[in-house]
Design a protein around this motif. Sequence first.
Motif, PDB file in Angstrom:
ATOM      1  N   PHE A 296       0.849  -1.202   0.000  1.00  0.00           N
ATOM      2  CA  PHE A 296       0.000   0.000   0.000  1.00  0.00           C
ATOM      3  C   PHE A 296       0.881   1.246   0.000  1.00  0.00           C
ATOM      4  CE2 PHE A 296      -1.967  -3.551   2.044  1.00  0.00           C
ATOM      5  CZ  PHE A 296      -3.277  -3.553   1.574  1.00  0.00           C
ATOM      6  N   ARG A 297       0.575   2.170  -0.862  1.00  0.00           N
ATOM      7  CA  ARG A 297       1.330   3.432  -0.884  1.00  0.00           C
ATOM      8  C   ARG A 297       0.371   4.574  -1.140  1.00  0.00           C
ATOM      9  NH1 ARG A 297       6.833   1.789  -4.301  1.00  0.00           N
ATOM     10  NH2 ARG A 297       7.301  -0.022  -2.985  1.00  0.00           N
ATOM     11  N   ASN A 298       0.561   5.626  -0.345  1.00  0.00           N
ATOM     12  CA  ASN A 298      -0.292   6.792  -0.516  1.00  0.00           C
ATOM     13  C   ASN A 298       0.262   7.637  -1.670  1.00  0.00           C
ATOM     14  OD1 ASN A 298      -2.310   8.524  -0.004  1.00  0.00           O
ATOM     15  ND2 ASN A 298      -1.510   9.270   1.956  1.00  0.00           N
ATOM     16  N   GLU A 299       0.129   7.120  -2.889  1.00  0.00           N
ATOM     17  CA  GLU A 299       0.707   7.787  -4.057  1.00  0.00           C
ATOM     18  C   GLU A 299       0.070   9.172  -4.245  1.00  0.00           C
ATOM     19  OE1 GLU A 299       3.123   6.716  -5.929  1.00  0.00           O
ATOM     20  OE2 GLU A 299       3.235   4.554  -5.599  1.00  0.00           O
ATOM     21  N   ILE A 300       0.907  10.158  -4.547  1.00  0.00           N
ATOM     22  CA  ILE A 300       0.378  11.516  -4.755  1.00  0.00           C
ATOM     23  C   ILE A 300      -0.533  11.528  -5.969  1.00  0.00           C
ATOM     24  CG2 ILE A 300       0.985  13.911  -5.334  1.00  0.00           C
ATOM     25  CD1 ILE A 300       3.638  13.441  -3.872  1.00  0.00           C
TER      26      ILE A 300
ATOM     27  N   PHE B 266      -1.211   0.995 -13.575  1.00  0.00           N
ATOM     28  CA  PHE B 266       0.237   1.228 -13.578  1.00  0.00           C
ATOM     29  C   PHE B 266       0.689   1.724 -12.198  1.00  0.00           C
ATOM     30  CE2 PHE B 266       4.015   3.807 -13.998  1.00  0.00           C
ATOM     31  CZ  PHE B 266       4.843   2.965 -14.713  1.00  0.00           C
ATOM     32  N   ARG B 267      -0.070   2.652 -11.640  1.00  0.00           N
ATOM     33  CA  ARG B 267       0.281   3.179 -10.315  1.00  0.00           C
ATOM     34  C   ARG B 267      -0.995   3.287  -9.486  1.00  0.00           C
ATOM     35  NH1 ARG B 267       4.653   5.414  -8.921  1.00  0.00           N
ATOM     36  NH2 ARG B 267       5.262   6.049 -11.012  1.00  0.00           N
ATOM     37  N   THR B 268      -1.114   2.443  -8.481  1.00  0.00           N
ATOM     38  CA  THR B 268      -2.309   2.450  -7.642  1.00  0.00           C
ATOM     39  C   THR B 268      -1.896   2.573  -6.182  1.00  0.00           C
ATOM     40  OG1 THR B 268      -2.229   0.050  -7.725  1.00  0.00           O
ATOM     41  CG2 THR B 268      -3.788   1.112  -9.192  1.00  0.00           C
ATOM     42  N   ARG B 269      -2.876   2.779  -5.322  1.00  0.00           N
ATOM     43  CA  ARG B 269      -2.558   2.948  -3.890  1.00  0.00           C
ATOM     44  C   ARG B 269      -2.545   1.601  -3.172  1.00  0.00           C
ATOM     45  NH1 ARG B 269      -5.615   8.288  -4.640  1.00  0.00           N
ATOM     46  NH2 ARG B 269      -3.826   9.639  -4.938  1.00  0.00           N
TER      47      ARG B 269
ATOM     48  N   LYS C 133       8.815   2.281 -19.302  1.00  0.00           N
ATOM     49  CA  LYS C 133       8.527   2.552 -17.882  1.00  0.00           C
ATOM     50  C   LYS C 133       8.898   1.339 -17.042  1.00  0.00           C
ATOM     51  CE  LYS C 133       5.516   6.210 -18.337  1.00  0.00           C
ATOM     52  NZ  LYS C 133       5.695   7.462 -17.646  1.00  0.00           N
ATOM     53  N   GLU C 134       9.253   1.625 -15.803  1.00  0.00           N
ATOM     54  CA  GLU C 134       9.676   0.551 -14.879  1.00  0.00           C
ATOM     55  C   GLU C 134       8.576  -0.474 -14.620  1.00  0.00           C
ATOM     56  OE1 GLU C 134      11.007   1.982 -11.038  1.00  0.00           O
ATOM     57  OE2 GLU C 134      10.724   0.008 -10.132  1.00  0.00           O
ATOM     58  N   ILE C 135       8.951  -1.756 -14.707  1.00  0.00           N
ATOM     59  CA  ILE C 135       8.021  -2.804 -14.275  1.00  0.00           C
ATOM     60  C   ILE C 135       8.627  -3.635 -13.133  1.00  0.00           C
ATOM     61  CG2 ILE C 135       6.591  -3.053 -16.359  1.00  0.00           C
ATOM     62  CD1 ILE C 135       8.399  -5.321 -17.287  1.00  0.00           C
ATOM     63  N   GLU C 136       9.943  -3.580 -13.019  1.00  0.00           N
ATOM     64  CA  GLU C 136      10.607  -4.382 -11.981  1.00  0.00           C
ATOM     65  C   GLU C 136      11.883  -3.689 -11.534  1.00  0.00           C
ATOM     66  OE1 GLU C 136      11.210  -8.506 -12.990  1.00  0.00           O
ATOM     67  OE2 GLU C 136      12.780  -8.764 -11.478  1.00  0.00           O
TER      68      GLU C 136
ATOM     69  N   SER D 276      14.883  -8.875  -6.292  1.00  0.00           N
ATOM     70  CA  SER D 276      14.080  -8.650  -7.502  1.00  0.00           C
ATOM     71  C   SER D 276      12.683  -8.299  -7.022  1.00  0.00           C
ATOM     72  CB  SER D 276      14.070  -9.916  -8.357  1.00  0.00           C
ATOM     73  OG  SER D 276      12.815 -10.077  -8.974  1.00  0.00           O
ATOM     74  N   SER D 277      12.162  -7.157  -7.492  1.00  0.00           N
ATOM     75  CA  SER D 277      10.869  -6.683  -7.011  1.00  0.00           C
ATOM     76  C   SER D 277       9.961  -6.346  -8.198  1.00  0.00           C
ATOM     77  CB  SER D 277      11.114  -5.439  -6.148  1.00  0.00           C
ATOM     78  OG  SER D 277       9.888  -4.892  -5.757  1.00  0.00           O
ATOM     79  N   VAL D 278       8.919  -7.157  -8.353  1.00  0.00           N
ATOM     80  CA  VAL D 278       8.026  -7.028  -9.513  1.00  0.00           C
ATOM     81  C   VAL D 278       6.670  -6.505  -9.055  1.00  0.00           C
ATOM     82  CG1 VAL D 278       6.910  -8.331 -11.380  1.00  0.00           C
ATOM     83  CG2 VAL D 278       9.109  -9.100 -10.477  1.00  0.00           C
TER      84      VAL D 278
ATOM     85  N   ASN E  13       0.491  -6.058 -10.723  1.00  0.00           N
ATOM     86  CA  ASN E  13      -0.549  -5.372 -11.496  1.00  0.00           C
ATOM     87  C   ASN E  13       0.066  -4.613 -12.665  1.00  0.00           C
ATOM     88  OD1 ASN E  13      -0.653  -5.102  -8.423  1.00  0.00           O
ATOM     89  ND2 ASN E  13      -2.765  -5.489  -9.020  1.00  0.00           N
ATOM     90  N   ARG E  14       1.284  -4.100 -12.415  1.00  0.00           N
ATOM     91  CA  ARG E  14       1.944  -3.334 -13.477  1.00  0.00           C
ATOM     92  C   ARG E  14       2.375  -4.257 -14.619  1.00  0.00           C
ATOM     93  NH1 ARG E  14       6.323   1.270 -11.964  1.00  0.00           N
ATOM     94  NH2 ARG E  14       4.665   2.127 -10.673  1.00  0.00           N
ATOM     95  N   ILE E  15       2.842  -5.469 -14.271  1.00  0.00           N
ATOM     96  CA  ILE E  15       3.220  -6.369 -15.380  1.00  0.00           C
ATOM     97  C   ILE E  15       1.972  -6.918 -16.070  1.00  0.00           C
ATOM     98  CG2 ILE E  15       5.533  -6.959 -14.503  1.00  0.00           C
ATOM     99  CD1 ILE E  15       4.376  -9.801 -13.956  1.00  0.00           C
TER     100      ILE E  15
END
Length: 470
Positions: free
Chosen positions: A205-209, A216-219, A290-293, A332-334, A337-339
Amino acid sequence: MFNSIDKIASWAKAEGFIYPSSEIYGKFAGVYDYGFYGTLLKNNLQNAWVKSVVQKNSDIVLIDSAIFMHPTTWKASGHIDCFDDPQIDCKKCKARHRADILLETYGINADKLPISEINQIITELKAKGTVFKCPLCGSTDLTPAKRFSLMVKSNLGSPTDALTEENVVYLRAETCQGIYLNFKNVLDSTRLKPPFGIAQIGKAFRNEIIARQFVFRTREFEQMEMQYFCHPDLVAKKYAEWKNARIEWYQEYGISPEKLRFYKHIKLAHYASEAYDIEYQFYCLGNEFKEIEGLHARGDWDLSQHSKFSGANLTYLDPKTNERYTPNVVESSVGLNRILLAFLDNAHTTETLENGQTRDVLKLDYRLSPIKVAVFPLLKNKPDLVAKAQEVYSIVAENFMSEFDDNGNIGKRYRRQDEIGTPFCVTVDFDTLGESNAELKDTVTIRNRDTMQQERVSIEKLKEYIQNSI
Ligand code: ATP
């Protein structure tokens, strides 16, 4: 192919892959739910990852740690003090922006720079006459960049307890901390000794701005992470091996090498000796890489910090050399949802057929396809055909995720399965019943998604046929 994020989002909703969260209440920003096909695709991606990272490596185990962890975990890891993004607000339209992403549009890489340096860059930009403005409303009335913590806070305890700092808990911002906290448990309870790895899949969980780019980018999202613990002398070798193995995994599942690349981080966290991202070229995001991993050599930072804050001994005594050391970590951090978004972006194809018509096909690797087999009776209003098709469905559903469909004409049913990426469609017709040719009794046609060719196969051999093709 989808040339915008809005198009892929509305397609994913219409086809039952991904829905906006809480839609009947007007949506909940930055959070998504997965429908039937999306859930199956996500499961298949997880299985493919587990197969490659865990199943094929006897020195790697899987764990499932809790989302809630002792709050000191996040003090030790540095997240409470430093896990933040630089935020800029537009005073006119009230939009929030990530300063580093805003600066990217001016050709400036401000990734992971301290707030003071970011504000300095903005001042210099303005001094040079550049109009630094809100990308949404165009106003130049913006706040300076300030720190915005990405940690999501919650409270545990009796409902009558006051909500104080003492009972605050954090929803984990990355899954790997649960791995570090279990390093000693795994060491003590399995026969593994360094070098070895621990893998885990779970929610973060991240409180993305800003969370405006669909999944691609979720909370709330899911990560698949593997932490490899080894002697410092082995780090360079293991890092190179994982870097190779991970990029090859995407290729094995159908992403062409030209759409993948490594991005080397120049600015490293103080504890890291190496950091690369694997990037995918998203057609739906303007063809940008864009970064996926993330692939990181994290030194002994994680275990040392947790040792310092908890008092636990997280070192390892090598019985052969008698050397005691804190294992170093190769990570390694994937983003699952983004992939998933990358695989959808990569697989969706519109083909022009010989008759000039077009068809949309989701050309997923068969192992990733949500549904493997669709079974149709040729006609809906013939009870014998429907009963036989249901019998065939029960046989294939025993082994593969399958779908029964008797809606509309066969052509439409094929199109629908093409759109969700089903590799095989099986049709039960009058020949299956042996009505005109006894030799064809108990055979069906099986049609391939990619070639659109049909073959006649006996029901008895269907399982073997599909199994061999997948
Ligand atoms: P970004 O720079 O895009 O914010 P990050 O460098 O913070 O990502 P990491 O902390 O390295 O990302 O996380 C590892 C992976 O988790 C990323 O490569 C990405 O695939 C995924 N991820 C990170 N944040 C999110 C998010 N908010 N939504 C979906 N996936 C995410």
